[in-house]
Design an enzyme around this catalytic site. Structure first.
Site, PDB file in Angstrom:
ATOM      1  N   HIS A  60      -3.047  -9.969  -1.827  1.00 27.06           N
ATOM      2  CA  HIS A  60      -3.134  -9.504  -0.438  1.00 27.06           C
ATOM      3  C   HIS A  60      -4.314 -10.166   0.282  1.00 27.06           C
ATOM      4  CE1 HIS A  60      -2.438  -5.702   2.209  1.00 27.06           C
ATOM      5  NE2 HIS A  60      -2.834  -6.722   2.941  1.00 27.06           N
ATOM      6  N   ASP A 151       3.075  -7.190   6.449  1.00 20.85           N
ATOM      7  CA  ASP A 151       1.767  -6.517   6.445  1.00 20.85           C
ATOM      8  C   ASP A 151       0.942  -6.797   7.701  1.00 20.85           C
ATOM      9  OD1 ASP A 151      -0.320  -4.928   5.017  1.00 20.85           O
ATOM     10  OD2 ASP A 151      -1.426  -6.754   5.374  1.00 20.85           O
ATOM     11  N   ASP A 304      -6.898  -7.052   0.377  1.00 20.64           N
ATOM     12  CA  ASP A 304      -6.662  -6.919   1.821  1.00 20.64           C
ATOM     13  C   ASP A 304      -7.786  -7.618   2.599  1.00 20.64           C
ATOM     14  OD1 ASP A 304      -5.528  -6.320   4.237  1.00 20.64           O
ATOM     15  OD2 ASP A 304      -5.996  -4.176   4.190  1.00 20.64           O
TER      16      ASP A 304
HETATM   17 ZN   LIG Z   1      -1.935  -3.767   5.422  1.00 16.34          ZN
END
Ligand SMILES: [Zn+2]
Length: 436
Positions: A60, A151, A304
């Site tokens: 991510h 995302d 992230d």
């Molecule tokens: Zn996210």
């Protein structure tokens, strides 16, 4: 390409670990054992008292190219990743324009191939990430794309998500979902609760996440399409995943370091450095995530990593963009969260082996351009390796970051455990904690 010898580290396998030397030549591991003889011209690296394992894999990563190269490029992100011990990054599709077609995915793959790491791409699930119609998943899958995600936001329309999961299954790909119901979360800039009430900020309720987790578990049950749940942040989300696992559904999930190290009270100073979606949650949620990491329930840690140009993080809390950096400290924060005597196998499972399995970073398909990651440290494997010093203590400093952006919430924090060496694609990329 110089021959490399990692001398006398604890070589961490999937189930056992042993002190050994690891010889790397022409991109592969060519010997693992005791007293391996260093060939002439070999660069010998002392790995004693360190863990040697497969390079980390981030499921991510937001690289901001194309569209926001002042915050991060594919190259600067790769450098930050290498310093963090990563040998492969999964680039998210929410660039501008979004990575929703073959031309843009190819562009990122081409740029990624010029960096020291393997850059895989998560294609968008829907065209333009608008959540209205499906992107050409099959065409992108033919390029080797194995993960798809909108995302930044999740796919809000359940009928569209059902169709996407139905398409994904025969393609052999996995979808990854940012779970937040945007209507429930609308206008919110931090976790909804007593703290948001006291600060006078609109909250994003835990329920916004948990409702979509629950919805998507049922859509997986209906379609059989495999789904990866991104950055789960609440105790109840984990409980829902626990029950989905018990039903034998094809689901996996990640947690992000900021969600298991920081709680909602960080927002009390109105510093937008702590703004992120899903938001930093309650102390009880943080504790539940840490307990799940230690018990072995969590599949993967994913960063992230979300760089933003400095001027955007100078906006008021409720106007600033959400997201924070993650690549350079994730390994240390995960190591710390695993408790007093972290299990090296569990550490590498969270940071490398499971993420690589979820992302299908193998070399068994002629279409893929990346090497193999997350494997055993044995002769014949691709040389994507990390040397991690579990005893090192150090201080996180924004001025030492390799990202173009500096929106890290950890400036000045003391850390334990540090990446010493990263070998990616057979090349020494990081040594003694610094880019070579
Ligand atoms: Zn996210």
């Amino acid at each position: 390409m110089t021959t490399l010898l990692l001398r006398a580290g604890l070589v961490v396998g999937p189930s056992t670990s042993q002190v050994a030397d690891v010889l790397v030549d022409k991109g592969r591991i060519t010997a693992v054992g005791t007293d391996v003889v260093a060939p002439a011209g070999c660069h010998v690296i002392d790995a004693s008292d360190c863990w040697v394992g497969p390079g980390f894999v981030d499921l991510h990563t937001h690289l901001r190219e194309p569209g926001h190269e002042q915050a991060e490029t594919i190259e600067s992100g790769a450098h930050a990743g290498a310093v963090g011990g990563y040998t492969a990054l999964m680039a998210m599709a929410n660039t501008e324009p979004a990575l929703d077609n073959v031309a843009l995915v190819s562009y990122v793959l081409d740029r990624g191939a010029r960096t020291p790491l393997d850059i895989a791409v998560a294609g968008a699930i829907t065209q333009g990430r608008r959540g209205e119609s499906l992107a050409p998943l099959a065409e992108m899958a033919a390029l080797g794309v194995r993960l798809f995600s909108d995302d930044g936001t999740g796919v809000q329309d359940p009928a569209l998500m059902r169709r996407a999961l139905t398409y994904a299954r025969p393609l052999g790909v996995r979808l990854a979902q940012h779970c937040e119901d945007e209507r429930l979360a609308a206008g919110g800039s931090m976790n909804e609760g007593a703290v948001s009430g006291r600060l006078g900020l609109v909250g994003r309720p835990a329920l916004a996440e948990e409702l979509m987790v629950q919805r998507d578990i049922e859509l997986v049950a209906l379609t059989g399409g495999p789904l990866h749940f991104m950055h789960l942040s609440t105790a109840r989300s984990l409980e829902l995943l626990r029950r989905a696992h018990e039903r034998g559904l094809p689901v996996s999930f990640e947690v992000a370091p900021h969600h298991f190290t920081l709680d909602e009270t960080c927002c009390e100073q109105f510093d937008p450095i702590f703004k992120v979606h899903p938001p930093l949650r309650s102390r009880a949620d943080v504790d539940a995530l840490r307990e799940a990491l230690r018990s072995g329930f969590v599949d993967a840690v994913a960063t992230d990593h979300a760089p933003h140009a400095p001027e955007l993080k100078d906006l008021p809390f409720d106007e600033a963009p959400a997201g924070m950096l993650g690549l350079e400290y994730a390994a240390s924060l995960t190591f710390e969260a695993l408790g007093d005597a972290p299990d090296p196998q569990r550490f590498f499972s969270l940071m490398s082996r499971e993420p690589a399995r979820i992302a299908q970073l193998r070399r068994d398909d002629a279409r893929v351009r990346h090497g193999a990651h997350g494997g055993a440290v044995v002769e014949g494997e691709d040389a994507n390796l990390v040397v991690f010093d579990p005893k090192a203590t150090w201080i996180a400093r924004n001025e030492d970051l390799h990202s173009y952006a500096i929106n890290s919430p950890y400036d000045g924090r003391a850390l334990t455990g540090r990446v010493r060496t990263t070998i990616a694609k057979g090349v020494l990329v990081v040594n003694d904690g610094a880019l070579v």
